[in-house]
Every structure is written in structure tokens, then in C-alpha cells.
Design a protein around this motif. Structure first.
Motif, PDB file in Angstrom:
ATOM      1  N   ASP A  48       0.774  -1.266  -0.203  1.00 45.84           N
ATOM      2  CA  ASP A  48      -0.147   0.052  -0.012  1.00 45.84           C
ATOM      3  C   ASP A  48       0.824   1.307   0.013  1.00 45.84           C
ATOM      4  O   ASP A  48       0.178   2.372   0.294  1.00 45.84           O
ATOM      5  CB  ASP A  48      -1.227   0.012   0.946  1.00 45.84           C
ATOM      6  CG  ASP A  48      -0.314  -0.015   2.546  1.00 45.84           C
ATOM      7  OD1 ASP A  48       0.901   0.091   2.552  1.00 45.84           O
ATOM      8  OD2 ASP A  48      -0.919   0.142   3.638  1.00 45.84           O
ATOM      9  N   ARG A  49       2.194   1.243  -0.225  1.00 43.75           N
ATOM     10  CA  ARG A  49       2.882   2.374  -0.297  1.00 43.75           C
ATOM     11  C   ARG A  49       4.052   2.130  -1.529  1.00 43.75           C
ATOM     12  O   ARG A  49       4.697   1.046  -1.788  1.00 43.75           O
ATOM     13  CB  ARG A  49       3.908   2.400   0.992  1.00 43.75           C
ATOM     14  CG  ARG A  49       4.568   3.709   1.244  1.00 43.75           C
ATOM     15  CD  ARG A  49       5.560   3.595   2.288  1.00 43.75           C
ATOM     16  NE  ARG A  49       4.344   3.164   3.645  1.00 43.75           N
ATOM     17  CZ  ARG A  49       4.762   3.186   4.785  1.00 43.75           C
ATOM     18  NH1 ARG A  49       5.818   3.275   5.296  1.00 43.75           N
ATOM     19  NH2 ARG A  49       3.757   3.121   5.684  1.00 43.75           N
ATOM     20  N   THR A 108      -5.359   4.427 -10.905  1.00 45.74           N
ATOM     21  CA  THR A 108      -6.729   3.892 -10.942  1.00 45.74           C
ATOM     22  C   THR A 108      -7.672   3.984  -9.787  1.00 45.74           C
ATOM     23  O   THR A 108      -8.477   4.199  -9.963  1.00 45.74           O
ATOM     24  CB  THR A 108      -6.974   2.846 -11.847  1.00 45.74           C
ATOM     25  OG1 THR A 108      -6.304   1.620 -10.931  1.00 45.74           O
ATOM     26  CG2 THR A 108      -6.320   2.647 -12.960  1.00 45.74           C
ATOM     27  N   ARG A 109      -7.006   3.841  -8.495  1.00 47.99           N
ATOM     28  CA  ARG A 109      -7.876   3.590  -7.414  1.00 47.99           C
ATOM     29  C   ARG A 109      -7.542   4.479  -6.356  1.00 47.99           C
ATOM     30  O   ARG A 109      -8.434   4.702  -5.201  1.00 47.99           O
ATOM     31  CB  ARG A 109      -7.690   2.316  -6.872  1.00 47.99           C
ATOM     32  CG  ARG A 109      -7.797   1.164  -7.738  1.00 47.99           C
ATOM     33  CD  ARG A 109      -7.742  -0.188  -7.068  1.00 47.99           C
ATOM     34  NE  ARG A 109      -8.519  -0.546  -5.905  1.00 47.99           N
ATOM     35  CZ  ARG A 109      -8.416  -1.104  -4.934  1.00 47.99           C
ATOM     36  NH1 ARG A 109      -7.041  -1.772  -4.768  1.00 47.99           N
ATOM     37  NH2 ARG A 109      -8.718  -1.241  -3.888  1.00 47.99           N
ATOM     38  N   MET A 110      -6.406   5.222  -6.160  1.00 51.13           N
ATOM     39  CA  MET A 110      -6.161   6.086  -5.418  1.00 51.13           C
ATOM     40  C   MET A 110      -6.953   7.226  -4.830  1.00 51.13           C
ATOM     41  O   MET A 110      -7.455   8.023  -5.915  1.00 51.13           O
ATOM     42  CB  MET A 110      -4.625   6.671  -5.503  1.00 51.13           C
ATOM     43  CG  MET A 110      -4.287   7.727  -4.239  1.00 51.13           C
ATOM     44  SD  MET A 110      -2.459   8.323  -4.844  1.00 51.13           S
ATOM     45  CE  MET A 110      -2.814   9.409  -6.275  1.00 51.13           C
ATOM     46  N   GLU A 132      -4.885   4.592   1.229  1.00 45.13           N
ATOM     47  CA  GLU A 132      -5.889   4.052   1.691  1.00 45.13           C
ATOM     48  C   GLU A 132      -7.077   3.710   0.598  1.00 45.13           C
ATOM     49  O   GLU A 132      -7.676   4.637  -0.045  1.00 45.13           O
ATOM     50  CB  GLU A 132      -6.665   5.317   2.710  1.00 45.13           C
ATOM     51  CG  GLU A 132      -7.591   4.728   3.866  1.00 45.13           C
ATOM     52  CD  GLU A 132      -9.053   4.445   3.148  1.00 45.13           C
ATOM     53  OE1 GLU A 132      -9.621   3.443   3.692  1.00 45.13           O
ATOM     54  OE2 GLU A 132      -9.514   4.940   2.145  1.00 45.13           O
ATOM     55  N   LEU A 133      -7.130   2.332   0.625  1.00 46.37           N
ATOM     56  CA  LEU A 133      -7.865   2.213  -0.790  1.00 46.37           C
ATOM     57  C   LEU A 133      -9.584   1.762  -0.513  1.00 46.37           C
ATOM     58  O   LEU A 133      -9.893   1.368  -1.528  1.00 46.37           O
ATOM     59  CB  LEU A 133      -7.131   1.129  -1.513  1.00 46.37           C
ATOM     60  CG  LEU A 133      -5.903   1.477  -2.097  1.00 46.37           C
ATOM     61  CD1 LEU A 133      -5.048   0.364  -2.752  1.00 46.37           C
ATOM     62  CD2 LEU A 133      -6.015   2.478  -3.023  1.00 46.37           C
ATOM     63  N   GLU A 134     -10.011   1.846   0.771  1.00 48.49           N
ATOM     64  CA  GLU A 134     -11.222   1.382   0.951  1.00 48.49           C
ATOM     65  C   GLU A 134     -12.328   2.469   0.748  1.00 48.49           C
ATOM     66  O   GLU A 134     -13.414   2.289   0.374  1.00 48.49           O
ATOM     67  CB  GLU A 134     -11.228   0.649   2.262  1.00 48.49           C
ATOM     68  CG  GLU A 134     -10.300  -0.395   2.474  1.00 48.49           C
ATOM     69  CD  GLU A 134     -10.715  -1.545   1.813  1.00 48.49           C
ATOM     70  OE1 GLU A 134     -11.907  -1.767   1.505  1.00 48.49           O
ATOM     71  OE2 GLU A 134      -9.746  -2.348   1.193  1.00 48.49           O
ATOM     72  N   LEU A 193      -5.882  12.428   3.705  1.00 51.40           N
ATOM     73  CA  LEU A 193      -6.169  13.165   3.018  1.00 51.40           C
ATOM     74  C   LEU A 193      -6.252  13.015   1.671  1.00 51.40           C
ATOM     75  O   LEU A 193      -5.681  12.056   1.402  1.00 51.40           O
ATOM     76  CB  LEU A 193      -4.907  14.405   2.921  1.00 51.40           C
ATOM     77  CG  LEU A 193      -4.354  14.961   4.352  1.00 51.40           C
ATOM     78  CD1 LEU A 193      -3.086  15.662   4.200  1.00 51.40           C
ATOM     79  CD2 LEU A 193      -5.472  16.107   4.619  1.00 51.40           C
ATOM     80  N   PRO A 194      -7.158  13.706   0.923  1.00 51.62           N
ATOM     81  CA  PRO A 194      -7.035  13.346  -0.506  1.00 51.62           C
ATOM     82  C   PRO A 194      -5.625  13.449  -1.170  1.00 51.62           C
ATOM     83  O   PRO A 194      -5.099  14.339  -0.659  1.00 51.62           O
ATOM     84  CB  PRO A 194      -8.113  14.532  -1.046  1.00 51.62           C
ATOM     85  CG  PRO A 194      -8.626  15.207   0.182  1.00 51.62           C
ATOM     86  CD  PRO A 194      -7.730  14.961   1.436  1.00 51.62           C
ATOM     87  N   TRP A 195      -5.640  12.728  -2.202  1.00 59.00           N
ATOM     88  CA  TRP A 195      -4.001  12.673  -2.559  1.00 59.00           C
ATOM     89  C   TRP A 195      -3.600  13.998  -3.155  1.00 59.00           C
ATOM     90  O   TRP A 195      -2.512  14.241  -3.083  1.00 59.00           O
ATOM     91  CB  TRP A 195      -4.059  11.655  -3.722  1.00 59.00           C
ATOM     92  CG  TRP A 195      -4.914  11.889  -4.802  1.00 59.00           C
ATOM     93  CD1 TRP A 195      -6.201  11.524  -5.183  1.00 59.00           C
ATOM     94  CD2 TRP A 195      -4.717  12.656  -6.067  1.00 59.00           C
ATOM     95  NE1 TRP A 195      -6.671  11.881  -6.280  1.00 59.00           N
ATOM     96  CE2 TRP A 195      -5.652  12.784  -7.034  1.00 59.00           C
ATOM     97  CE3 TRP A 195      -3.414  13.280  -6.522  1.00 59.00           C
ATOM     98  CZ2 TRP A 195      -5.895  13.488  -7.960  1.00 59.00           C
ATOM     99  CZ3 TRP A 195      -3.364  14.123  -7.492  1.00 59.00           C
ATOM    100  CH2 TRP A 195      -4.488  14.092  -8.409  1.00 59.00           C
TER     101      TRP A 195
END
Length: 132
Positions: free
Chosen positions: A41-42, A61-63, A73-75, A88-90
Motif C-alpha cells: 500500500d506504499r 486508478t484507485r487512489m 487508503e484504498l477502501e 487526506l485526499p491525494w
């Protein structure tokens, strides 16, 4: 495309090309079989093989959210105002290397809605969810 906050725009394009090369290659089916997953995840430039490619795919595609340590944080699929604790939002990550340098265009975040900034354009307005 979104880019990990630690990536320059050119780096994001190069990393996307790495994945595209595998998907165009003779072993694309092997990668498709292991492409999805939340780990690692990093981002780490030392990653190799499927782990490296999986993180690149997840970032591109998912971040949506990142933690202070840069992990994904992908959930959660909430909007930026409802970020999971410690996230935080990316595009709000401190030190985002594309901030103020290039315009990043992204989608696939319908709960976020339209974002128009000098260096950020979020296109997913969730119109697919609009009532008839």
C-alpha cells in the motif's frame, strides 16, 4: 491521471508506461491475475515485479486518499470532506510534487464531484447516478 504525491508528472507517465508494456506483452494474463489487491500500500521505487506494478495501477486508478506516511487508503470512496481518520485526499497531500507545476486531470471519484483549479481538474461529476 492522478499521481502519487511523491511523483513528478514525468515519473507518473514513465510508471504508467511500465504497466502498459506488461499489458501489451506476452504475459499480460499473468499480471491481470494478480493486478488487483491493496498490498503493498506504499510506493517505494525499490519495489519489483508484480508488487511494483500493482502499486502503480492502484495509484493511477484507485487512489483517493493517502496517509501522512504516503501509504494508500484504498477502501473509502467518500468525498474529500469525509476523509477517513488520518487521511487526506491525494491532491491535498503536503509536498505534492505536481502541485502548481502541471494540471493533473483525474476522474473515477464520483462522490467528489467536479473540481476546477489551476493545477487540478476532477472530471467525475457522478452524472451516471443522476435520476431520470
Amino acid at each position: 491521471m492522478p499521481a502519487h504525491p511523491s511523483w513528478q508528472a514525468e515519473e507518473a507517465v514513465e510508471l504508467a508506461d511500465e504497466v502498459a508494456t506488461v499489458l501489451r506483452g506476452p504475459h499480460w494474463r499473468d499480471f491481470i491475475g494478480v493486478m488487483y489487491g491493496n498490498l503493498p500500500d506504499r510506493w517505494d521505487p525499490a519495489l519489483r515485479g508484480d508488487d511494483r506494478l500493482r502499486v502503480i495501477v492502484n495509484v493511477l486508478t484507485r487512489m483517493r486518499f493517502v496517509r501522512a506516511d504516503g501509504s494508500l487508503e484504498l477502501e473509502s470512496k467518500e468525498d474529500a470532506q469525509n476523509a477517513p481518520p488520518g487521511c487526506l485526499p491525494w491532491f491535498e497531500a503536503p509536498g505534492r510534487r505536481t502541485a502548481g507545476r502541471v494540471t493533473v486531470i483525474f476522474g473515477h471519484w464520483s462522490t467528489q464531484g467536479l473540481i476546477i483549479r489551476d493545477d487540478l481538474l476532477g472530471l467525475d461529476t457522478g452524472c451516471v447516478w443522476a435520476a431520470d
